[in-house]
Write a protein that holds these residues in place. Structure first.
Motif, mmCIF file in Angstrom:
data_model
loop_
_atom_site.group_PDB
_atom_site.id
_atom_site.type_symbol
_atom_site.label_atom_id
_atom_site.label_comp_id
_atom_site.label_asym_id
_atom_site.label_seq_id
_atom_site.Cartn_x
_atom_site.Cartn_y
_atom_site.Cartn_z
ATOM 1 N N VAL A 1 -11.777 48.577 -9.296
ATOM 2 C CA VAL A 1 -12.995 47.908 -8.811
ATOM 3 C C VAL A 1 -12.697 46.565 -8.143
ATOM 4 O O VAL A 1 -13.595 45.964 -7.548
ATOM 5 N N LEU B 1 -12.249 43.606 -9.280
ATOM 6 C CA LEU B 1 -13.073 42.509 -9.784
ATOM 7 C C LEU B 1 -12.335 41.165 -9.806
ATOM 8 O O LEU B 1 -12.909 40.145 -9.398
ATOM 9 N N GLU C 1 -18.382 47.070 -11.047
ATOM 10 C CA GLU C 1 -17.611 45.875 -11.392
ATOM 11 C C GLU C 1 -18.185 45.177 -12.619
ATOM 12 O O GLU C 1 -17.449 44.712 -13.491
#
Length: 763
Positions: free
Chosen positions: A285, A287, A475
């Motif tokens: 993701v 993040l 996320e």
């Protein structure tokens, strides 16, 4: 092996024969040798370069008159040679009149060798060009020699994440440019030395049986020497080396296959699985990259000192939750993209200023600006690897060496994520400040770069959002699950008191806290990929390092072999004489200095896997608190800053630095790593000693929980006395299995009858 070395000698001789007739102006005394060498040069080229034998006559018939020179081992396109990276072609020359064979060839009508005119500029003959190519290759061979003695270079490593993930733990196996002289091109020189050394030591210990009265211990010592050499020198992949215990211990009558196999799968393996699954989800993701970009954008123009601090703190903080390999893979591409954009901006600014001032030395100004940005980029990459390694020290799931500690038999029941964090976090916090100071002095103090402008950060963020899109539910959920996993680790000691049997036995440990949130990744649907979960099995299969499970299992199998063979008894006897005579600080300094130096030269993974089982067994039979020996050794495996091959983080940033205009070099690691290693070796032993006493009570005698973990190898005897300066009413007594199991040994080396202390009578 002998035939391989013979071939190596032939290749050296062949290289000399290639070079000799192609010298531009050989002395007259060498003419007969040069003439003779021309006859064997095609064969020599084939031998030295592993290409087909082609005679000069064939070349002359097949090549057009105006074709470029022949490059051994390379192809030609359109009459022009394909030039490799870093190679330059020598200028073609024209032979003197009467020479039909080209420069350096033997004249068919005279007993002399044709020489070339210095001012001749055009020729189709390959002689001098081959010489120039050979000299260029000779320089490349000298560069390759460095990687044959562990001095890894960036160009020898892959840059694709999947391959780099494995190369981080096995840099020698993935060295694509080094000359592999040994065993038909299978091994580098150091690998061949490691094989000979390991096999030689194993045969010596097995045949000679130097440990009197302990034949099985002698055999186990041979197996340990073999595995240690194979791990340290990477003779075969380190993951496959970890299978040697299951292959050798049963045949050498040290332990059974059933007992050894049990070491390869336990709660430590599941702890690795749970934490790595969460790390893979964070990578998917993206993040962490989004968070750091958002933070940097708030500052506007980011000065070099703040930029270095930001990346070091980010690497340190991520390593608290992720393994250090994932941290390096997450941050190093981000640093490189950001600094490449900053370098382009610096070049544009330098060019604009030169035009406005009318300065003719605009190239010099641009080069200076480019070098300053490159220097800062090197500092940031080193900050990522140093910050990640030091941050990984703070948690049980950060550095690979910490996993080995958690799996050692004497301490596995006492080491948890929470108490390790309380022990190691202060040490890590102080050391990351020291690392920042070293890098600031070297890369920031004299840096002339103003920093990274907000425009560069905005462009980088726009590029990131074009790839990853705006922040999504995926996320947020992955971040929350990561926090949940950390919270479970921190509260583990309290929760373990809730989940117990009616007899007070704990039902859960850190493996459960790691796997429970990780399973939720496969149960929650993804908002970006409809019909799929947050984490998919193909992503796990591609990114999970399953070999790490074998590596940890192999280390635990060695520890099991120490106990079954009696080698732990012998090591304990030697260790007792050393431990009793050294103050705590001196003992921990000696252990840390030795382990850190070994890890710097070889690899922190191999050193941790080989040394921790030895110290675990030595502590039992020396009847000293095992954490007194294991804690400084484990901490020292994280202080690997001096060489690229010392840790997986170093390997990753070295490989990724190829995407800069100037990659990292060995000198960059040494100049920053040596002072940092020296400072940490002075300060860290005192910190380890202090925090060990506060958290684990390492200053106390051999504890009851370690005696219980030793099973039949230790009994708790109600014998009062003075143990390591402490008055005790009872103490551990290590059973001497080699003496029939009815005798045990106290800390002061006194032998007592163990029968009264064993439930059910004699052992």
């Amino acid at each position: 092996f002998g035939s391989s070395y013979a071939l190596d000698l032939v290749k050296v001789a062949c290289h000399f024969l290639i070079l000799l007739p192609q010298l531009p102006s050989p002395p007259s005394s060498l003419f007969p040798i040069a003439s003779a060498a021309m006859v064997v040069t095609p064969v020599a080229a084939a031998c030295a370069e592993d290409v087909d034998v082609v005679s000069d006559l064939d070349v002359a018939e097949e090549r057009p008159t105006n074709a470029g020179p022949v490059l051994l081992g390379r192809t030609e396109e359109g009459g022009k040679p394909a030039v490799g990276k870093g190679e330059e072609l020598a200028s073609p020359v024209k032979p003197l009149d009467g020479c039909s064979g080209g420069c350096g060839a033997v004249n068919s009508t005279a007993s002399s060798t044709c020489l070339c005119s210095e001012d001749s500029q055009e020729s189709s003959e390959p002689g001098l060009s081959r010489a120039g190519t050979f000299l260029s290759r000779a320089g490349t061979s000298l560069q390759r020699a460095g990687s044959n003695i562990q001095l890894q270079r960036a160009s020898t490593l892959p840059t694709e994440d999947r391959e780099l993930r494995h190369a981080a733990t096995m840099p020698v196996m993935f060295d694509v440019e080094s000359d592999r002289f040994c065993c038909c091109g299978l091994w580098k020189v150091q690998q061949f030395i490691g094989c000979l050394l390991g096999v030689g030591l194993a045969l010596f210990f097995i045949i000679s049986e130097p440990l009197d009265g302990f034949p099985a211990a002698s055999r186990m010592l041979g197996v340990t020497a073999l595995i240690s050499c194979f791990w340290i020198f990477e003779v075969i992949p380190v993951y496959m080396t970890a299978l040697l215990p299951i292959a050798l211990l049963p045949f050498l009558n040290i332990s059974t296959s059933e007992f050894v196999a049990q070491s390869y799968w336990n709660w430590i393996s599941l702890l690795v699985v749970g934490t790595y699954l969460m790390d893979i989800a964070l990578e998917e993701v993206k993040l962490p990259r989004r968070v750091v970009l958002q933070v940097l954008r708030k500052f506007g123009t980011v000065r070099p000192g703040l930029l270095l601090a930001s990346f070091m703190v980010l690497a340190w903080a991520l390593a608290l939750f992720c393994n250090t390999i994932a941290v390096a893979l997450l941050l190093s591409p981000f640093v490189i993209n950001l600094m490449n954009a900053a370098q382009e901006q610096a070049l544009n600014i330098a060019a604009t200023e030169s035009l406005e001032s009318g300065d003719q030395n605009d190239n010099l100004a641009s080069e200076q600006a480019s070098r300053e940005v490159e220097r800062l980029a090197h500092g940031l990459l080193l900050g990522v690897t140093f910050g990640g390694a030091i941050g990984g020290l703070a948690t049980l799931t950060g550095n690979i060496g910490n996993y080995f500690l958690a799996g050692e038999s004497l301490v596995s029941s006492h080491i948890t994520w929470a108490n390790w964090f309380f022990f190691a976090a202060p040490i890590s916090f102080i050391c990351v400040f020291l690392a920042y100071g070293i890098l600031w002095l070297r890369y920031v103090r004299s840096c002339r770069v103003n920093g990274v402008d907000k425009e560069v950060l905005e462009e980088e963020f726009a590029h990131f959002e074009a790839i990853a899109g705006p922040i999504s539910r995926d996320e947020i959920i992955v971040g929350c699950l990561q926090l949940l996993q950390v919270a479970l680790f921190m509260c583990g000691p309290l929760l373990r008191k809730v989940f117990t049997t009616k007899y007070g036995e704990n039902l859960v440990n850190d493996a459960t806290w790691a796997c429970a949130p990780a399973l939720m990744l496969f149960l929650i649907p993804s908002s970006r990929r409809p019909g799929q979960a947050l984490l998919t099995w193909p992503s796990v299969h591609q990114n999970f390092d399953f070999g790490l499970l074998l590596l940890i299992g192999g280390s635990l199998a060695i520890s099991q072999g120490f106990s079954d063979s009696g080698l732990s008894v012998v090591l304990g006897n030697y260790a007792a004489n050393i431990v009793k005579d050294l103050p705590p600080y001196v003992l921990e300094f000696v252990i840390m200095a030795f382990v850190s130096l070994a890890a710097q030269i070889f690899s922190c993974i191999g050193v941790a896997a080989a040394i921790l089982p030895v110290l675990d067994s030595a502590a039992l039979n020396a009847v000293v608190n095992p954490l007194t020996l294991l804690l400084p050794a484990t901490v020292a495996t994280s202080f690997v800053f001096m060489l690229p091959t010392a840790s997986p983080c170093n390997i990753i940033v070295l490989a990724k630095s190829q995407e800069l205009s100037q990659s990292l070099r060995l000198r960059d690691f040494i100049k920053s790593g040596v002072p940092l290693s020296v400072i940490t070796m002075v300060i860290a032993p005192a910190l380890v000693c202090l925090m060990g006493m506060l958290v684990f009570e390492t200053g106390s005698p051999f504890p009851p929980w370690a005696c219980e973990a030793a099973g039949a190898g230790c009994v708790w005897a109600p014998i009062p006395g003075i143990v390591q300066g402490h008055h005790v009413s009872s103490q551990a007594c290590v059973v001497q299995l080699n003496l029939g199991g009815n005798v045990c040994q106290l800390w002061n080396r006194t032998m007592v009858d163990a029968t009264p202390f064993v439930p059910g009578g004699p052992l």
